[in-house]
Write a protein that holds these residues in place. Structure first.
Motif, PDB file in Angstrom:
ATOM      1  N   SER A 184     -25.293  80.486  64.181  1.00 51.61           N
ATOM      2  CA  SER A 184     -24.944  79.632  65.321  1.00 51.61           C
ATOM      3  C   SER A 184     -25.612  78.273  65.238  1.00 51.61           C
ATOM      4  O   SER A 184     -25.014  77.250  65.583  1.00 51.61           O
ATOM      5  N   LYS A 185     -26.853  78.220  64.759  1.00 50.44           N
ATOM      6  CA  LYS A 185     -27.568  76.953  64.677  1.00 50.44           C
ATOM      7  C   LYS A 185     -26.922  76.009  63.676  1.00 50.44           C
ATOM      8  O   LYS A 185     -27.004  74.792  63.809  1.00 50.44           O
ATOM      9  N   LEU A 186     -26.278  76.559  62.634  1.00 51.03           N
ATOM     10  CA  LEU A 186     -25.633  75.707  61.635  1.00 51.03           C
ATOM     11  C   LEU A 186     -24.262  75.223  62.091  1.00 51.03           C
ATOM     12  O   LEU A 186     -23.640  74.402  61.423  1.00 51.03           O
ATOM     13  N   SER A 187     -23.740  75.759  63.187  1.00 54.28           N
ATOM     14  CA  SER A 187     -22.500  75.283  63.820  1.00 54.28           C
ATOM     15  C   SER A 187     -21.340  75.203  62.818  1.00 54.28           C
ATOM     16  O   SER A 187     -20.958  74.127  62.388  1.00 54.28           O
ATOM     17  N   PRO A 188     -20.765  76.351  62.414  1.00 52.50           N
ATOM     18  CA  PRO A 188     -19.626  76.308  61.488  1.00 52.50           C
ATOM     19  C   PRO A 188     -18.478  75.505  62.081  1.00 52.50           C
ATOM     20  O   PRO A 188     -18.161  75.610  63.264  1.00 52.50           O
ATOM     21  N   SER A 189     -17.857  74.664  61.258  1.00 56.34           N
ATOM     22  CA  SER A 189     -16.756  73.821  61.708  1.00 56.34           C
ATOM     23  C   SER A 189     -15.468  74.231  61.008  1.00 56.34           C
ATOM     24  O   SER A 189     -15.450  75.140  60.172  1.00 56.34           O
ATOM     25  N   HIS A 190     -14.403  73.517  61.356  1.00 54.52           N
ATOM     26  CA  HIS A 190     -13.079  73.736  60.764  1.00 54.52           C
ATOM     27  C   HIS A 190     -12.587  75.166  60.995  1.00 54.52           C
ATOM     28  O   HIS A 190     -11.776  75.676  60.229  1.00 54.52           O
ATOM     29  N   GLY A 191     -13.062  75.839  62.045  1.00 53.98           N
ATOM     30  CA  GLY A 191     -12.622  77.202  62.317  1.00 53.98           C
ATOM     31  C   GLY A 191     -13.102  78.214  61.307  1.00 53.98           C
ATOM     32  O   GLY A 191     -12.533  79.303  61.187  1.00 53.98           O
ATOM     33  N   ALA A 192     -14.163  77.908  60.576  1.00 55.21           N
ATOM     34  CA  ALA A 192     -14.652  78.783  59.517  1.00 55.21           C
ATOM     35  C   ALA A 192     -15.245  80.062  60.101  1.00 55.21           C
ATOM     36  O   ALA A 192     -15.862  80.056  61.165  1.00 55.21           O
ATOM     37  N   ILE A 193     -15.031  81.177  59.395  1.00 51.98           N
ATOM     38  CA  ILE A 193     -15.598  82.473  59.752  1.00 51.98           C
ATOM     39  C   ILE A 193     -16.711  82.761  58.760  1.00 51.98           C
ATOM     40  O   ILE A 193     -16.470  82.859  57.553  1.00 51.98           O
ATOM     41  N   VAL A 194     -17.940  82.882  59.256  1.00 49.53           N
ATOM     42  CA  VAL A 194     -19.115  83.031  58.400  1.00 49.53           C
ATOM     43  C   VAL A 194     -19.608  84.474  58.471  1.00 49.53           C
ATOM     44  O   VAL A 194     -19.748  85.034  59.563  1.00 49.53           O
ATOM     45  N   SER A 195     -19.864  85.068  57.302  1.00 52.89           N
ATOM     46  CA  SER A 195     -20.400  86.424  57.232  1.00 52.89           C
ATOM     47  C   SER A 195     -21.587  86.452  56.290  1.00 52.89           C
ATOM     48  O   SER A 195     -21.603  85.759  55.270  1.00 52.89           O
ATOM     49  N   ILE A 196     -22.592  87.252  56.651  1.00 55.29           N
ATOM     50  CA  ILE A 196     -23.734  87.524  55.771  1.00 55.29           C
ATOM     51  C   ILE A 196     -23.660  88.989  55.384  1.00 55.29           C
ATOM     52  O   ILE A 196     -23.588  89.865  56.256  1.00 55.29           O
ATOM     53  N   VAL A 197     -23.630  89.276  54.076  1.00 55.50           N
ATOM     54  CA  VAL A 197     -23.534  90.650  53.596  1.00 55.50           C
ATOM     55  C   VAL A 197     -24.732  90.959  52.712  1.00 55.50           C
ATOM     56  O   VAL A 197     -25.291  90.077  52.056  1.00 55.50           O
ATOM     57  N   GLU A 265      -4.445  78.460  57.907  1.00 57.84           N
ATOM     58  CA  GLU A 265      -3.735  77.760  58.976  1.00 57.84           C
ATOM     59  C   GLU A 265      -4.398  76.422  59.298  1.00 57.84           C
ATOM     60  O   GLU A 265      -3.732  75.433  59.578  1.00 57.84           O
ATOM     61  N   THR A 266      -5.742  76.384  59.214  1.00 60.47           N
ATOM     62  CA  THR A 266      -6.457  75.131  59.459  1.00 60.47           C
ATOM     63  C   THR A 266      -6.088  74.088  58.426  1.00 60.47           C
ATOM     64  O   THR A 266      -5.838  72.919  58.737  1.00 60.47           O
ATOM     65  N   LEU A 267      -6.071  74.508  57.144  1.00 60.08           N
ATOM     66  CA  LEU A 267      -5.725  73.577  56.074  1.00 60.08           C
ATOM     67  C   LEU A 267      -4.272  73.108  56.203  1.00 60.08           C
ATOM     68  O   LEU A 267      -3.963  71.925  56.001  1.00 60.08           O
ATOM     69  N   ASP A 268      -3.352  74.045  56.545  1.00 59.48           N
ATOM     70  CA  ASP A 268      -1.937  73.672  56.696  1.00 59.48           C
ATOM     71  C   ASP A 268      -1.755  72.706  57.858  1.00 59.48           C
ATOM     72  O   ASP A 268      -0.938  71.776  57.792  1.00 59.48           O
ATOM     73  N   HIS A 269      -2.518  72.928  58.939  1.00 62.49           N
ATOM     74  CA  HIS A 269      -2.419  72.026  60.091  1.00 62.49           C
ATOM     75  C   HIS A 269      -2.830  70.608  59.717  1.00 62.49           C
ATOM     76  O   HIS A 269      -2.194  69.639  60.121  1.00 62.49           O
ATOM     77  N   GLU A 270      -3.892  70.468  58.916  1.00 64.55           N
ATOM     78  CA  GLU A 270      -4.324  69.145  58.478  1.00 64.55           C
ATOM     79  C   GLU A 270      -3.246  68.477  57.632  1.00 64.55           C
ATOM     80  O   GLU A 270      -2.995  67.267  57.751  1.00 64.55           O
ATOM     81  N   ALA A 271      -2.589  69.255  56.755  1.00 57.55           N
ATOM     82  CA  ALA A 271      -1.544  68.685  55.911  1.00 57.55           C
ATOM     83  C   ALA A 271      -0.354  68.214  56.754  1.00 57.55           C
ATOM     84  O   ALA A 271       0.188  67.125  56.537  1.00 57.55           O
ATOM     85  N   ARG A 272       0.048  69.044  57.732  1.00 57.94           N
ATOM     86  CA  ARG A 272       1.175  68.658  58.582  1.00 57.94           C
ATOM     87  C   ARG A 272       0.835  67.416  59.401  1.00 57.94           C
ATOM     88  O   ARG A 272       1.665  66.524  59.574  1.00 57.94           O
ATOM     89  N   HIS A 273      -0.392  67.377  59.902  1.00 60.02           N
ATOM     90  CA  HIS A 273      -0.806  66.225  60.701  1.00 60.02           C
ATOM     91  C   HIS A 273      -0.758  64.948  59.869  1.00 60.02           C
ATOM     92  O   HIS A 273      -0.270  63.904  60.336  1.00 60.02           O
ATOM     93  N   ALA A 274      -1.232  65.008  58.611  1.00 63.16           N
ATOM     94  CA  ALA A 274      -1.208  63.831  57.742  1.00 63.16           C
ATOM     95  C   ALA A 274       0.226  63.408  57.434  1.00 63.16           C
ATOM     96  O   ALA A 274       0.559  62.209  57.416  1.00 63.16           O
ATOM     97  N   ALA A 275       1.125  64.390  57.202  1.00 59.27           N
ATOM     98  CA  ALA A 275       2.517  64.060  56.886  1.00 59.27           C
ATOM     99  C   ALA A 275       3.222  63.416  58.077  1.00 59.27           C
ATOM    100  O   ALA A 275       3.938  62.414  57.925  1.00 59.27           O
ATOM    101  N   VAL A 276       3.024  63.995  59.276  1.00 62.50           N
ATOM    102  CA  VAL A 276       3.669  63.431  60.472  1.00 62.50           C
ATOM    103  C   VAL A 276       3.175  62.017  60.732  1.00 62.50           C
ATOM    104  O   VAL A 276       3.958  61.111  61.062  1.00 62.50           O
TER     105      VAL A 276
END
Length: 743
Positions: A184-197, A265-276
């Motif tokens: 939580s302190k590192l504040s993941p961005s871009h909708g990233a899902i972080v796991s420690i295994v 989906e996050t990456l695709d959204h960025e691509a669509r936004h740039a194209a539009v």
């Protein structure tokens, strides 16, 4: 309007439309390329953020585990545990975890007998049949969905008791929420899902639905990647069945991984936004261009040709003539074309000047880089030979010290004194080699310049000769400097003796200390963070070629055998390593001025106690354990210690010393080398001795070591004087020192 005018108007409009389209098409392509570049840059930035997040989190997890492994190892070696004193061990473990988010549990095979989360109960014996991991040696980590006492998920690190046979396992446990807090302190961005295994690819923490996936195994695809060592980014499906671009970190020291999934989906959204955005911008540009073309076509006829000619001149990098067409719009365009031509020409001139300046700066930076790499290589070489060379000097100097004590005045005594002085010069040469290569760690302190220069001038005046006049001038109210006093003394002596040699033993040396700002003199203390010391002579000076190479290691203009070429190299390296700098101002026939710029400090200088001279100090007899792997040093110094009236025992390494102490051998003080064969250094041995009850004082000696002690322990630098060794042993043992009488 006659047909000819109509045809001309249609022709102009058509050409303008084609011109607009021709101008728009490259712009549209450029907009598309920029949009794509922006998307690629955003994606690259997101992946870099993910990589930094994963690697940084992996390091944090490693540190969290390291902290608890160290605690488990330390507690497993507890004397209370060896004596089966669990009440005392409970107190030690509680103190060790005070203020932390961890607790300590103590296990015997199949049951838990102690837990610091609960009050101490000597009758506690909680069965733990599900804990299959019992260590007979070493250490490990594990995950439990419900601790036998705390009844909550936990992560534990285990260390077996440091004796044979093993009666106890020490477990340092903590809540998996600690790892989730780190995420939580590192504040993941871009909708990233972080796991420690962990090393078994079980989820120990997760930024999304932590409780649902805690303890669950990672996906089969992720297991295969970890088994094959395929770290980095690869497409995958998360535990939530979400398509993602997943980053797998390298395993840390404990075999744990960090997994960061960036949803597709996050990456695709960025691509669509740039194209539009690109399509909208291109369409807007085309519409505006067409409207502008229709407007211009209604009002432009003959001036168009004049504007075309002006545009052609601009395209040929010439400044167009100022047109007077009678049409205000055309005149403004013409004026803009002319202004653009003027700006382009000015910009080209500025660009050319900046390019030339950048080329010159690049050459300067490359030269500095080459110099730094050369000094670094020489420093590594100097550090490599310093340890063994100082051991040899220690053997020689100690032997000479012992021989001088038993040799009467006469030719043999004078030869021994000469050999002793030669050993001192050799030791100074090693210090200079380490200094210019930055292989020797500085020990800065606040130094009073006025007192320091008086001492140096008095010392140098005797050695410089009767025909050399040394004058020192210190500005009033000068603050102290924060430097290594011994290195400052060596630097000033190097400058004074260099000046003496340049003047061939006859002339005047002036030393001036004053405030400086960014290397420039200043009369205002409020403007200064540095003190400048100028050492100038009225010698022959240097030519340009000599001045360029003056600071180079091993460069000297003296005859063969008269100088090492390390003096000025030591001065420059000392100044820069201290946070300052050094410069030389010199011309042939006008003498030389070396400017030493050093950081000032507001700290109050402490008076340095001068070392006493004479015979080896006497004191009460001590039981000394000497740890030294060099047989030559040991053979001489061991005899010297016994000659002081002490009982000395010799060990080749720290492992053997620990074995003797553990077996019950009693010593008043341990005298150990720092660098020795084996996994334990002198610093490690000193820290271990401090943990004993009662602790054993330690005195260390080193020929060269870049490491610094973490405890308050005396470190003698080889070659050391036997008087210094005698005093250090007595002081460490807490004994009074009485100087022995000569003769």
């Amino acid at each position: 309007m006659n047909p000819q005018d109509i045809r001309a108007t249609v022709k102009i409009r058509t050409r303008l439309l084609w011109l607009v389209f021709a101008a728009w098409l490259p712009s549209a392509i450029a907009i598309g390329l920029v949009a794509r570049s922006e998307y690629v840059e955003l994606k690259s930035s997101a992946l870099q953020d993910v990589r930094r997040l994963a690697d940084g989190l992996n390091s944090i997890v490693e540190r969290e585990l390291d902290k608890r492994f160290v605690m488990a190892r330390t507690l497993s070696a507890s004397t209370a545990l060896q004596l089966n004193d669990l009440a005392r061990f409970y107190i030690e473990a509680s103190l060790a975890t005070k203020g932390m988010d961890s607790w300590v549990a103590l296990y015997r095979p199949g049951r838990q007998v102690l837990n610091t989360r609960f009050p101490y109960d000597p009758l506690l014996a909680v069965p733990v049949p599900e804990l299959a991991l019992w260590l007979t040696s070493g250490e490990a980590s594990y995950f439990d969905r419900s601790g036998p006492l705390v009844k909550q998920p936990l992560i534990g690190v285990i260390a077996a008791q440091a004796i044979t046979p093993v009666d106890f396992n020490v477990v340092v446990a903590f809540d998996p929420a600690v790892l989730n807090s780190a995420i939580s302190k590192l504040s993941p961005s871009h909708g990233a899902i972080v796991s420690i295994v962990d090393k078994d690819l079980k989820v120990m923490a997760r930024s999304k639905d932590h409780h649902a996936w805690l303890g669950r195994e990672a996906t089969v695809d992720m297991k295969q990647r970890a088994l094959a060592g395929r770290d980095g980014f690869e497409p995958s499906i998360t535990l939530d069945k979400v398509p993602a671009l997943t980053y797998l970190s390298l395993p840390n020291r404990h075999g744990w991984y960090t997994i960061v999934a960036l949803p597709q989906e996050t990456l695709d959204h960025e691509a669509r936004h740039a194209a539009v955005k690109a399509i909208g911008l291109a369409a807007t540009l085309l519409g505006l261009s067409l409207l502008l073309a229709l407007y211009v076509a209604r009002s432009v006829s003959e001036p168009l040709l004049a504007l075309e000619e002006a545009a052609e001149e601009l395209g040929q990098e010439r400044v167009p003539q100022l047109l007077k067409t009678g049409i205000s719009e055309a005149d403004r365009v013409a004026r803009a074309l002319r202004d653009a031509g003027v700006r382009i020409k000015e910009s080209a001139d500025v660009l050319e000047a900046k390019v030339n300046d950048a080329v010159a700066r690049t050459a300067e930076v490359q030269q500095r880089l080459a110099d730094a790499q050369k000094r670094e290589a020489l420093g590594r070489l100097a550090g490599g030979v310093a340890h063994d060379f100082n051991n040899l000097l220690q053997t020689i100097s100690a032997a000479l010290h012992l021989m001088v004590a038993t040799t009467p005045e006469g030719p043999p005594r004078r030869m021994l004194d000469a050999a002793t002085r030669a050993t001192g010069k050799a030791a100074d040469l090693v210090k200079q080699m380490l200094a210019f290569g930055r292989a020797q760690k500085l020990q800065p302190a606040a130094v009073n310049i006025n007192d320091f220069l008086l001492k140096v001038c008095d010392l140098a005046g005797k050695a410089a000769g009767t025909n050399i006049n040394i004058h020192a001038n210190v500005a009033p109210g000068l603050p102290a400097v924060f430097v290594d006093p011994s290195q400052l003394e060596l630097a000033l002596l190097n400058l004074i003796f260099n000046a003496r040699d340049a003047m061939q033993g006859r002339g005047e040396i002036k030393i001036h200390a004053f405030l400086a700002v960014n290397g420039l003199s200043s009369a205002s203390p409020a403007q200064s963070a540095f003190v400048q010391i100028d050492v100038s002579d009225n010698g022959p000076g240097m030519d340009a070629s000599t001045l360029r190479k003056a600071f180079d290691p091993y460069f000297t203009t003296k005859p063969v055998g008269s100088g090492s070429g390390l003096g000025l190299a030591q001065v420059l390296s000392f100044a820069r390593q201290s946070g300052g700098d050094a410069h030389i101002v010199s011309e042939q026939g006008r003498g030389t001025n070396v400017q030493l710029i050093l950081p000032s400090t507001t700290a109050v200088p402490t008076a340095s106690a001068s070392a006493s001279t004479g015979a080896v100090a006497a004191g009460r007899p001590l039981r000394v354990l000497m740890v030294e792997d060099d047989s030559l040093v040991a053979s001489v110094v061991l005899s010297a210690i016994e000659g002081m009236g002490h009982c000395a025992t010799h060990c080749l390494n720290a492992e053997k010393a620990k074995e003797l102490i553990t077996q019950g051998e009693r010593f008043d003080v341990v005298f150990s080398d720092v660098v020795m064969p084996g996994a334990i250094t002198g610093f490690d041995l000193a820290e271990w001795c401090q943990t004993l009850q009662p602790p054993i004082p330690v005195v260390l000696a080193t020929g060269y070591s870049a490491q610094s002690p973490e405890t308050d322990v005396v470190v003698l630098r080889k070659p050391y004087d036997l008087n210094d060794l005698a005093r250090a042993l007595q002081q460490a043992a807490g004994a009074d020192i009485t100087p022995a009488l000569k003769g």
